[in-house]
Write a protein that holds these residues in place. Sequence first.
Motif, PDB file in Angstrom:
ATOM      1  N   LEU A 207       0.740  -1.036  -0.060  1.00  0.00           N
ATOM      2  CA  LEU A 207      -0.043   0.109  -0.044  1.00  0.00           C
ATOM      3  C   LEU A 207       0.836   1.306  -0.074  1.00  0.00           C
ATOM      4  CD1 LEU A 207      -2.676  -1.191   2.645  1.00  0.00           C
ATOM      5  CD2 LEU A 207      -3.103  -0.357   0.074  1.00  0.00           C
ATOM      6  N   ARG A 209       2.177   4.942   0.980  1.00  0.00           N
ATOM      7  CA  ARG A 209       2.178   5.459   2.160  1.00  0.00           C
ATOM      8  C   ARG A 209       1.483   7.109   2.210  1.00  0.00           C
ATOM      9  NH1 ARG A 209       8.050   4.506   5.296  1.00  0.00           N
ATOM     10  NH2 ARG A 209       8.039   2.336   5.408  1.00  0.00           N
ATOM     11  N   PHE A 214      -8.403   5.021   2.528  1.00  0.00           N
ATOM     12  CA  PHE A 214      -8.280   3.481   1.989  1.00  0.00           C
ATOM     13  C   PHE A 214      -9.445   2.636   2.484  1.00  0.00           C
ATOM     14  CE2 PHE A 214      -6.774  -0.835   2.593  1.00  0.00           C
ATOM     15  CZ  PHE A 214      -6.710  -1.229   1.153  1.00  0.00           C
ATOM     16  N   ASP A 226       0.409  -5.079   8.058  1.00  0.00           N
ATOM     17  CA  ASP A 226      -0.175  -4.115   6.995  1.00  0.00           C
ATOM     18  C   ASP A 226      -1.106  -3.171   7.721  1.00  0.00           C
ATOM     19  OD1 ASP A 226       1.203  -5.283   4.807  1.00  0.00           O
ATOM     20  OD2 ASP A 226      -0.554  -6.943   4.715  1.00  0.00           O
ATOM     21  N   VAL A 227      -1.912  -3.620   8.571  1.00  0.00           N
ATOM     22  CA  VAL A 227      -2.810  -2.908   9.071  1.00  0.00           C
ATOM     23  C   VAL A 227      -2.196  -1.668   9.991  1.00  0.00           C
ATOM     24  CG1 VAL A 227      -5.083  -2.319  10.485  1.00  0.00           C
ATOM     25  CG2 VAL A 227      -4.831  -4.419   8.886  1.00  0.00           C
ATOM     26  N   LYS A 229       0.443  -0.240   9.848  1.00  0.00           N
ATOM     27  CA  LYS A 229       1.081   0.934   9.209  1.00  0.00           C
ATOM     28  C   LYS A 229       0.244   1.708   8.562  1.00  0.00           C
ATOM     29  CE  LYS A 229       5.286  -2.142   7.961  1.00  0.00           C
ATOM     30  NZ  LYS A 229       6.169  -2.803   6.964  1.00  0.00           N
ATOM     31  N   MET A 230      -1.127   1.681   8.530  1.00  0.00           N
ATOM     32  CA  MET A 230      -2.177   2.469   7.931  1.00  0.00           C
ATOM     33  C   MET A 230      -2.438   3.982   8.577  1.00  0.00           C
ATOM     34  SD  MET A 230      -5.016  -0.258   6.584  1.00  0.00           S
ATOM     35  CE  MET A 230      -4.596  -1.605   5.660  1.00  0.00           C
ATOM     36  N   TYR A 232      -3.432   6.615   7.486  1.00  0.00           N
ATOM     37  CA  TYR A 232      -4.383   7.413   6.629  1.00  0.00           C
ATOM     38  C   TYR A 232      -5.460   8.194   7.462  1.00  0.00           C
ATOM     39  CZ  TYR A 232      -2.288   3.632   3.589  1.00  0.00           C
ATOM     40  OH  TYR A 232      -1.367   3.061   2.924  1.00  0.00           O
ATOM     41  N   ILE A 235      -9.727   4.983   7.217  1.00  0.00           N
ATOM     42  CA  ILE A 235      -9.714   3.673   6.877  1.00  0.00           C
ATOM     43  C   ILE A 235     -10.911   2.550   6.925  1.00  0.00           C
ATOM     44  CG2 ILE A 235      -8.305   1.472   7.637  1.00  0.00           C
ATOM     45  CD1 ILE A 235      -6.318   3.384   9.006  1.00  0.00           C
ATOM     46  N   CYS A 265     -11.670   5.464  11.467  1.00  0.00           N
ATOM     47  CA  CYS A 265     -11.550   4.279  10.937  1.00  0.00           C
ATOM     48  C   CYS A 265     -12.659   3.306  11.449  1.00  0.00           C
ATOM     49  CB  CYS A 265     -10.311   3.516  11.668  1.00  0.00           C
ATOM     50  SG  CYS A 265     -10.097   2.793  13.082  1.00  0.00           S
TER      51      CYS A 265
END
Length: 343
Positions: A207, A209, A214, A226-227, A229-230, A232, A235, A265
């Motif tokens: 993904l 950065r 997302f 992965d999650v 590091k999100m 955003y 989410i 999120c």
Amino acid sequence: MPTRNQTPDELKNLSLFQLIKYAIRSETCMEHVKSMTPKRPMKFIIECKSSWFTLRIFQGEQPEFSCILSEDVKIHADKMEKSSEKTKQMNFNGQPVLIKIDKDNHIYTYWDSPIKGLCFLLDYFSELFDSPPIYKFEITGSTVADRKKITTWIKNKRASKVEHIYVYMSVSVHLSTKELTSILGKVKPTAALDLLSKINADFRYKLPRNLKTFSCLSSNWLTKEDVMKMNYELIEINVEKFSYQDLSDFATKCIEGGLPALQHCFIEAKDLKRNFKIIADGIKYDRTWSKLDVRVERRKYTRFSYHVNGIYDYERADGKTVTICASEGRNKHCVLHLYVWTK
């Protein structure tokens, strides 16, 4: 449609729809529009439908806190057999094109091959308006071959850059891992990515950065790493093989300031039953009962509005509050619904 050539001052006063109708009258009119100063800032939206394509053109920037575009013109590329007696032939830079101009800023064009028509239209309006950037690339249909032609055009003509990629396919027509990998290899989202189709578990994707939003409703390919590091703003994902403590760890990282961009999120854990207290008990910070009850309106890149009803508040070192919220309408599974706000 203007019946005579326009002066530069007259062109400046035309709406976008009027300007496009004027440009397709002749090659001379096209040159008049191309030479306008100052240039109007334009953006493209490319839509792949089930059997036709649409190029939407709008001018200016979409407001950050709005989902509504400024005036936009929709130019459709459809099959020749769908043309009617209301069509007429117009000149697109020397190329005769069968079209129908409709109200509400719609222009219908008809082709033996709609995908070739779309690529022609993309080239024509890129020349007319000095290669506008692509605001959104939306895939809700078409064939594998047609989607490949469009993504190749974007890669070659726009250096792969698209602000917002939106993929939504019916359950019966999902993208293969190979094709989705190819699409995201050619087209790079710079702000928002929505993957709202069934995705196979063997899919792999790093993904970006720099995204702002997302969403992915088939996220069995995502790992906890992965999650975590999100970072955003928004989410919205479904996850599998997540524990309550995994959700607590994500919330803890947000409370500790490790996800400074996060504003909102929804992380839906399909393997867990709804239980906010277990999540909260896994967070080693003091909490208070929340009185938060607000509506978050739909904004740029998002698909709908949200109702935020707080359960637990956590105070962050930067003065912001992280709230664990109820998940109205999402009662089937456990959902970590976080909202970050300033009192």
